[in-house]
Design an enzyme around this catalytic site. Sequence first.
Site, PDB file in Angstrom:
ATOM      1  N   GLU A   1       2.033  -0.487  -4.770  1.00 54.48           N
ATOM      2  CA  GLU A   1       1.050   0.609  -5.147  1.00 54.48           C
ATOM      3  C   GLU A   1       1.804   1.972  -5.270  1.00 54.48           C
ATOM      4  O   GLU A   1       2.143   2.656  -4.253  1.00 54.48           O
ATOM      5  CB  GLU A   1       0.007   0.771  -4.223  1.00 54.48           C
ATOM      6  CG  GLU A   1      -1.234   1.611  -4.845  1.00 54.48           C
ATOM      7  CD  GLU A   1      -2.137   2.283  -3.708  1.00 54.48           C
ATOM      8  OE1 GLU A   1      -3.116   2.644  -3.983  1.00 54.48           O
ATOM      9  OE2 GLU A   1      -1.663   2.410  -2.411  1.00 54.48           O
TER      10      GLU A   1
ATOM     11  N   ASP B   1       0.867  -1.341  -0.018  1.00 54.47           N
ATOM     12  CA  ASP B   1       0.112   0.039   0.152  1.00 54.47           C
ATOM     13  C   ASP B   1       0.877   1.467  -0.103  1.00 54.47           C
ATOM     14  O   ASP B   1       1.735   1.448   0.624  1.00 54.47           O
ATOM     15  CB  ASP B   1      -0.782  -0.099   1.348  1.00 54.47           C
ATOM     16  CG  ASP B   1      -1.915   1.044   1.381  1.00 54.47           C
ATOM     17  OD1 ASP B   1      -2.847   1.023   0.255  1.00 54.47           O
ATOM     18  OD2 ASP B   1      -2.076   2.064   2.292  1.00 54.47           O
TER      19      ASP B   1
END
Length: 603
Positions: free
Chosen positions: A302, A248
């Site tokens: 990400e 993330d």
Amino acid sequence: MKTPSLATSFLLAFAVLAPVSMIQSETADPVPVPALVNGYQPTWWKEAVVYQVYPRSFKDSNGDGIGDIPGITSKLDYLQHLGVNVIWLSPHYDSPNADNGYDIRDYRKVMAEFGTMADFDTMLAGIKQRHMRLIIDLVVNHTSDEHRWFVESRKSKDNPYRDFYFWRDGKPGPAGPDGKPTLLPPNNDPSFFSGSAWQFDPTTSQYYLHYFAVKQPDLNWDNAKVREEVYSLMRFWLDKGVDGFRMDVIPLISKNPAFPDLTPDQLHNYGNAYANGPHMHEYLQEMNRNVMAKYDVMTVGEALGISLEQTPLIVGDDRHELNMIFNFDAIRSNRVGRDDFKPTDLPTLKAIYTRHAEKLDAHSWDTVFLSNHDNPRIVSTFGDDSPEFRVPSAKLLETMLLTLRGTPFLYQGDELGMTNYPFKAIGDFDDIEVKNAYKANVVTGKIPEDVFIANLRHTSRDNSRTPMQWDSSANGGFTTALKPWLAENPNYTQINAAAEVADPDSVYNYTSKLIAVRRTHQAFVYGDYKDLDPDNKAIFAYTRTLGTERYLVVLNFSKIPVAYALPGALKAESLILSNLATSEQNTSTLHLAGWDARIYKVQ
Ligand code: NOJ
Ligand code: CA
């Protein structure tokens, strides 16, 4: 419609697989290393087809209205039959759910709403039994404010955990109405979820940094103890047998500790300003040495704020950081700024894929995706979700994703052609991003409510978070509760898995065929990519070439039928797969219906 027999295709695939050679590892036995294919080092994660599960919305097993891990386990046959072989599970950890699990309270515990560690182990065993793999979400830019580290950190300035986070004094502001000086945040960094990225904490009268929600304080990666804790929790899950991580907002982990004010230019795209901090590469390489290098894992970052030009510095074979990243150029080609919707223009989208092929060579692996839990539904965004064209356009988009360069990531429900939700009012939304933006923009009168909601109908993350539509029973068979945590899209009575699994012409069964085609034709994994007609506003036509094998993909991104003369008098020889019934082959002109998608073998 004619497809090659799978047996023939498997033989073909193995014929292109070059022989393995043996090299001597540093320590002991010779390790077989597959020979290069078109300059690429073959690995399982390059050949994978990934399917993202958002656990809250996948399948509820105990009737509380919330998807859970036993629910996922109960649907593994469905995923295996589809043909995907890696599952990316969005966060499953203990969390107070300020941001649906992206705010983690305990990295070594399973969220009680999702089940127990025993449930997780059963799911993982079920995945392995089916020869699939599991990657989990690693959310370590921030924790929950309820994480033990933060609970300690906020207690006092000399707490041993104080430096796990960023604490700073506020800046003196102008005098308030009472004549006393006010206090301002340490700098002008905005939060992705509206307002300042700094939150005042009365216990010690300092501010802490949170790039996302107030309940998501950012970890201080400059503290070696933080990094050790992260590597340790990664090893905990890898030792259980998970096969890697989706990381993330990983480019945000390194910050400039001086926190200078952003310039007006930087404020336009503060995500870019937050990414690529001074030690980002150093920390990723350290993580790789300490964790990834010791396991056979897949990592995908990400990569908010990382340009295509910077990408090889993270994913290059010789960099020892991550295997691949998500680049958002394609998925956000339908936005003006961060938030406003505009329809995607096909030449712009095609140019993105060409640029990727130019900038990412055989040593920098790519990903391909057009949806996830942070973006609206693929068919409503890049296709046509009207009753006439929903099915062909959903199939066309799957055709594209499964034949382009890079590891494809499919998002749950897209294999059914699930659509955006008909949101009408602010009360229909769950997402904290929406609720905060409503307060900041509508309540303050900056944006009229109807304009705000109309835009969210196209852009809201909740579009893709509505529960999976399993069958036509109440709540789409997602839950036996009266009400799921987020309303089911009312079109579940027509669009659902039970109907699609039974229908040979469904989006689901077509996607399954496409996955088999990708698996059995290495050209779609390792082949060169060429856009044949970059300026064409409706047709996307490209080839994938591996040695003497060449495949042509032609996609009509419009509802208008067209007789399409293939560029360079190329001949579409034998039809491998198409989304509409056709027997057209051995021709240089294709008669394409609206949203027609074809894959041909060519010379
Ligand atoms: C990106 C995740 O995909 C998104 O869902 C989340 O809100 C933010 N990172 C913060 O973790
Ligand atoms: Ca449940």
